[in-house]
Design a protein around this motif. Structure first.
Motif, PDB file in Angstrom:
ATOM      1  N   UNK A 222       0.731  -1.214  -0.094  1.00 15.50           N
ATOM      2  CA  UNK A 222       0.013   0.049   0.001  1.00 15.50           C
ATOM      3  C   UNK A 222       0.846   1.341  -0.036  1.00 15.50           C
ATOM      4  N   UNK A 223       0.342   2.400  -0.757  1.00 16.61           N
ATOM      5  CA  UNK A 223       0.983   3.643  -0.718  1.00 16.61           C
ATOM      6  C   UNK A 223       0.096   4.822  -0.214  1.00 16.61           C
ATOM      7  N   UNK A 224       0.499   5.736   0.656  1.00 17.35           N
ATOM      8  CA  UNK A 224      -0.366   6.765   0.945  1.00 17.35           C
ATOM      9  C   UNK A 224       0.131   8.079   0.565  1.00 17.35           C
ATOM     10  N   UNK A 225      -0.558   9.191   0.177  1.00 15.35           N
ATOM     11  CA  UNK A 225      -0.460  10.572  -0.100  1.00 15.35           C
ATOM     12  C   UNK A 225      -1.163  11.284   0.817  1.00 15.35           C
ATOM     13  N   UNK A 226      -0.821  12.151   1.694  1.00 13.49           N
ATOM     14  CA  UNK A 226      -1.397  13.193   2.430  1.00 13.49           C
ATOM     15  C   UNK A 226      -1.410  14.557   1.591  1.00 13.49           C
ATOM     16  N   UNK A 227      -2.689  15.337   2.157  1.00 11.59           N
ATOM     17  CA  UNK A 227      -2.605  16.677   2.043  1.00 11.59           C
ATOM     18  C   UNK A 227      -2.743  17.235   3.194  1.00 11.59           C
ATOM     19  N   UNK A 228      -3.337  18.579   3.330  1.00 12.27           N
ATOM     20  CA  UNK A 228      -3.334  19.269   4.683  1.00 12.27           C
ATOM     21  C   UNK A 228      -4.514  18.825   5.216  1.00 12.27           C
ATOM     22  N   UNK A 229      -5.462  18.145   4.444  1.00 12.89           N
ATOM     23  CA  UNK A 229      -7.069  17.608   4.889  1.00 12.89           C
ATOM     24  C   UNK A 229      -7.094  16.228   5.127  1.00 12.89           C
ATOM     25  N   UNK A 230      -6.487  15.408   4.203  1.00 12.22           N
ATOM     26  CA  UNK A 230      -6.825  13.973   3.964  1.00 12.22           C
ATOM     27  C   UNK A 230      -5.642  13.244   3.738  1.00 12.22           C
ATOM     28  N   UNK A 231      -5.885  11.984   3.891  1.00 14.33           N
ATOM     29  CA  UNK A 231      -4.876  11.023   3.384  1.00 14.33           C
ATOM     30  C   UNK A 231      -5.374   9.913   2.489  1.00 14.33           C
ATOM     31  N   UNK A 232      -4.892   9.463   1.320  1.00 15.58           N
ATOM     32  CA  UNK A 232      -5.311   8.780   0.387  1.00 15.58           C
ATOM     33  C   UNK A 232      -4.643   7.570   0.281  1.00 15.58           C
ATOM     34  N   UNK A 233      -4.941   6.444   0.336  1.00 17.54           N
ATOM     35  CA  UNK A 233      -4.315   5.160   0.169  1.00 17.54           C
ATOM     36  C   UNK A 233      -4.648   4.391  -0.849  1.00 17.54           C
ATOM     37  N   UNK A 234      -3.540   3.849  -1.631  1.00 16.48           N
ATOM     38  CA  UNK A 234      -3.798   3.069  -3.126  1.00 16.48           C
ATOM     39  C   UNK A 234      -3.328   1.729  -2.721  1.00 16.48           C
ATOM     40  N   UNK A 235      -3.770   0.737  -3.350  1.00 16.62           N
ATOM     41  CA  UNK A 235      -2.975  -0.620  -3.373  1.00 16.62           C
ATOM     42  C   UNK A 235      -2.002  -0.939  -4.379  1.00 16.62           C
ATOM     43  N   UNK A 236      -0.776  -1.362  -3.945  1.00 17.75           N
ATOM     44  CA  UNK A 236       0.221  -1.483  -4.920  1.00 17.75           C
ATOM     45  C   UNK A 236       0.368  -2.761  -5.095  1.00 17.75           C
ATOM     46  N   UNK A 237       0.687  -3.204  -6.580  1.00 17.85           N
ATOM     47  CA  UNK A 237       0.823  -4.579  -6.994  1.00 17.85           C
ATOM     48  C   UNK A 237       2.431  -4.645  -7.575  1.00 17.85           C
TER      49      UNK A 237
END
Length: 366
Positions: A222-237
């Motif tokens: 998994x990989x996550x990016x964040x902003x000042x407001x939220x975190x967004x997580x993606x599945x990594x293959x």
């Protein structure tokens, strides 16, 4: 100490225009539970924390570009957030904005901040386990300077840089192996566009569009990016972090009202997301606090603009799979509000642009 602005004017203008063009937002994800406090950082040198990674014994942290030499270090902390060791740089970094932890324990520090977009090169500092000093590796963008605050490592240990810009953020990777003492070109591997949300944060809609940090889960899945407001997580293959960011659908967790959230990490067991904020501009006595959030569980619907008319009939085009449903009987009111919001945002952007132009003109005449 002179405090750099968190968001520069050109970035604000870009974000204003992007938000004005796409005004349909995904509501803030439901909060199952408030974050738990892990520990508080009481060391006065760590007030501008811009990068954090969890380790087996605690944390590694860095400040962003600090004027005081005592703050320009790599800080190792225990599980109670007490500093137990620091490592100095052999030369002065420009603007350290994130860090990543390799599978072998190597610490990568991302010296990639560039608020004014004037740097001809950016850099990564590589601190091998047991080393006394990090090694500098210089990089250059293929398309001009960028401000960036997120560093990731893919399954092969290759660095991935994600830029801080409104709309679509650039995803860059080195064109070849890094070499100490040499400058290696970066190549644009793709772009990532985060869903829009309504999560409250100190910078309103600006803060929802700017990538300020990232991390890869310890198992690499998994990989996550964040902003000042939220975190967004993606599945990594198969370790393909770039493919996950540029082609995946993220799951979202709200990080509401963090003072200036620029850091994100996974816990060592991968079960939690950890964050910490800068506190340099906060009221006296405010301590950086490591927070623990439950990982998101469901994908976030993609934000979309209103349906475009078809060429033949002028009717709205058919919705694509997974798209948000068309507005119902009250959709006209929502569409009008969105239109007014878009026009208003663009108007504000044009006004700011005019003010910036006037200011530059005055400086030129002096």
């Amino acid at each position: 100490m002179t405090r750099r602005p968190a968001i520069r004017v050109s970035t604000l203008l870009t974000t204003l225009l992007v938000v004005g063009a796409a005004t349909v937002a995904v509501p803030a994800p439901a909060r199952a539970a408030p974050p738990a406090t892990v520990c508080r950082v009481r060391d006065g040198r760590l007030t501008e924390i811009s990068g954090m990674a969890a380790t087996d014994s605690g944390f590694v942290m860095v400040n962003d570009g600090a004027d005081e030499a005592s703050r320009r270090r790599i800080f190792f902390l225990d599980t109670r957030c007490a500093v137990v060791r620091t490592v100095a740089y052999p030369s002065r970094p420009r603007d350290t904005e994130d860090l990543a932890l390799g599978a072998d324990g190597t610490v990568w520090v991302a010296d990639i901040g560039d608020n004014d977009r004037t740097r001809s090169t950016v850099a990564l500092w590589k601190l091998a386990p047991g080393a006394r000093r990090p090694v500098l590796h210089r990089l250059t963008y293929p398309d001009g300077a960028h401000d960036a605050e997120a560093l990731l490592l893919d399954g092969a240990g290759r660095p991935v840089v994600v830029t801080k810009q409104g709309g679509s953020a650039g995803v860059y990777v080195p064109a070849g192996p890094l070499r100490a003492g040499a400058t290696v070109p970066l190549t644009l591997a793709g772009q990532v566009r985060l869903p829009l949300t309504t999560t409250p944060n100190p910078y309103s809609f600006f803060g929802r569009r700017l990538v300020t940090g990232g991390a890869v889960a310890p198992d690499g899945r998994r990989v996550v990016l964040r902003t000042y407001a939220d975190a967004f997580e993606y599945e990594v293959t198969d370790g393909d972090v770039v493919g996950a960011l540029t082609g995946g659908t993220p799951r979202t967790v709200a990080l509401p009202d963090e003072p200036q959230g620029e850091s994100v990490s996974y816990s060592r067991d991968g079960r939690w997301l950890l964050t910490v904020s800068e506190t340099a501009g906060q009221p006296p006595g405010t301590l950086p606090t490591v927070l623990r959030y439950a990982r998101p569980s469901t994908p976030t619907p993609a934000a979309s603009s209103p349906p475009a008319p078809t060429a033949s009939t002028g009717a709205p085009a058919a919705a694509s799979p997974g798209a948000a449903p068309a507005p119902g009987p009250r959709g006209g009111v929502g569409a009008t509000r969105s239109l007014l919001l878009g026009v208003g945002v663009i108007g504000v952007g044009l006004l700011l642009a005019a003010l910036v132009g006037v200011a530059r003109s005055r400086r030129t005449r002096r």
